[in-house]
Design an enzyme around this catalytic site. Structure first.
Site, PDB file in Angstrom:
ATOM      1  CG  HIS A   1      -0.214  -0.032   2.526  1.00  0.00           C
ATOM      2  ND1 HIS A   1      -0.165  -1.141   3.346  1.00  0.00           N
ATOM      3  CD2 HIS A   1       0.523   0.918   3.152  1.00  0.00           C
ATOM      4  CE1 HIS A   1       0.556  -0.861   4.405  1.00  0.00           C
ATOM      5  NE2 HIS A   1       0.986   0.384   4.315  1.00  0.00           N
TER       6      HIS A   1
HETATM    7  C1  T46 Z   1       3.112   0.645   6.810  1.00  0.00           C
HETATM    8  C2  T46 Z   1       3.839  -0.634   7.025  1.00  0.00           C
HETATM    9  C3  T46 Z   1       5.320  -0.448   7.068  1.00  0.00           C
HETATM   10  C4  T46 Z   1      -3.640  -0.503  13.917  1.00  0.00           C
HETATM   11  O1  T46 Z   1      -4.651  -0.770  14.588  1.00  0.00           O
HETATM   12  N1  T46 Z   1      -2.899   0.593  14.219  1.00  0.00           N
HETATM   13  C5  T46 Z   1      -1.778   0.912  13.543  1.00  0.00           C
HETATM   14  O2  T46 Z   1      -1.117   1.927  13.860  1.00  0.00           O
HETATM   15  C6  T46 Z   1      -1.377   0.082  12.444  1.00  0.00           C
HETATM   16  C7  T46 Z   1      -0.135   0.402  11.638  1.00  0.00           C
HETATM   17  C8  T46 Z   1      -2.118  -1.020  12.141  1.00  0.00           C
HETATM   18  N2  T46 Z   1      -3.238  -1.315  12.883  1.00  0.00           N
HETATM   19  C9  T46 Z   1      -4.002  -2.522  12.572  1.00  0.00           C
HETATM   20  C10 T46 Z   1      -4.690  -2.532  11.215  1.00  0.00           C
HETATM   21  C11 T46 Z   1      -4.691  -4.004  10.843  1.00  0.00           C
HETATM   22  O3  T46 Z   1      -5.816  -4.635  11.404  1.00  0.00           O
HETATM   23  O4  T46 Z   1      -3.085  -3.636  12.539  1.00  0.00           O
HETATM   24  C12 T46 Z   1      -3.442  -4.563  11.533  1.00  0.00           C
HETATM   25  C13 T46 Z   1      -2.286  -4.814  10.574  1.00  0.00           C
HETATM   26  O5  T46 Z   1      -2.046  -3.602   9.812  1.00  0.00           O
HETATM   27  P1  T46 Z   1      -1.535  -3.632   8.292  1.00  0.00           P
HETATM   28  O6  T46 Z   1      -2.172  -4.768   7.583  1.00  0.00           O
HETATM   29  O7  T46 Z   1      -1.751  -2.274   7.712  1.00  0.00           O
HETATM   30  O8  T46 Z   1       0.014  -3.939   8.492  1.00  0.00           O
HETATM   31  P2  T46 Z   1       1.193  -3.880   7.410  1.00  0.00           P
HETATM   32  O9  T46 Z   1       2.358  -4.533   8.040  1.00  0.00           O
HETATM   33  O10 T46 Z   1       0.759  -4.397   6.086  1.00  0.00           O
HETATM   34  O11 T46 Z   1       1.506  -2.309   7.222  1.00  0.00           O
HETATM   35  C14 T46 Z   1       2.002  -1.559   8.306  1.00  0.00           C
HETATM   36  C15 T46 Z   1       1.336  -0.175   8.389  1.00  0.00           C
HETATM   37  O12 T46 Z   1      -0.086  -0.345   8.403  1.00  0.00           O
HETATM   38  C16 T46 Z   1       1.688   0.712   7.215  1.00  0.00           C
HETATM   39  O13 T46 Z   1       1.314   2.056   7.490  1.00  0.00           O
HETATM   40  O14 T46 Z   1       3.621   1.556   6.168  1.00  0.00           O
HETATM   41  O15 T46 Z   1       3.412  -1.368   8.176  1.00  0.00           O
END
Ligand code: T46
Length: 144
Positions: free
Chosen positions: A49
């Site tokens: 993303h």
């Molecule tokens: C990024 C990369 C490097 C939260 O509740 N709070 C938060 O601050 C974040 C970052 C995530 N979440 C929840 C949302 C999802 O249910 O944690 C779960 C996993 O998040 P996500 O699928 O977005 O994780 P990544 O590893 O794909 O991405 C993350 C960050 O979201 C993104 O901003 O740049 O790490």
């Protein structure tokens, strides 16, 4: 793409090492949120993303991870494996994280609170938006 690796000073002595991170000093923004990623399963890819309005610094505190960054015109791959090294990722950069070592721990410093509406999760939407933003910036520069 421009150089985006930040190397942090290690305050070391005979007891070991210490790295200090400070808003608007060695981290180029006000830190509003810190999160960390660990226990990632093998062969998993995370990220995939971009953000519209978010700056982040990713630091691999333990183990290693591969990060692919794409600004819509060029891409680069970086291996993070040092706790005194971070990558700065500004807005409108597509990111993918893969090849996580089993012991990988990534700490992320972010310039804003969590906001799902800030995410661009479709690559074609990202390309459309980033081209519009780049075109707007070029027009602004020409008019200046
Ligand atoms: C990024 C990369 C490097 C939260 O509740 N709070 C938060 O601050 C974040 C970052 C995530 N979440 C929840 C949302 C999802 O249910 O944690 C779960 C996993 O998040 P996500 O699928 O977005 O994780 P990544 O590893 O794909 O991405 C993350 C960050 O979201 C993104 O901003 O740049 O790490």
């Amino acid at each position: 793409m421009s150089e985006n690796v930040i190397r942090f000073n290690i305050a070391g002595d005979d007891r070991g090492s210490l790295v200090a991170l400070e808003s608007n000093k060695n981290i180029p923004f006000d830190i509003k949120r810190v999160y960390y990623i660990f226990g990632t399963k093998p062969d998993v890819s995370r990220g995939q993303h971009a953000h519209r309005n978010l700056e982040q610094v990713l630091i691999c505190l333990n183990g290693f991870v591969k990060i692919k960054l794409d600004d819509g015109t060029a891409s680069q791959e970086i291996y993070l494996d040092k706790p005194n090294e971070g990558i700065y990722i500004k807005d409108f950069i597509w990111r993918e994280m893969s090849a996580f070592s089993p012991d990988c721990v990534i700490m992320v410093l972010a310039s804003d609170y969590y906001n799902e509406d800030d995410y661009i999760r479709d690559y074609d939407d990202f390309l459309r938006e980033v081209r519009t933003v780049n075109q707007y910036m070029r027009t602004e520069l020409e008019d200046a």
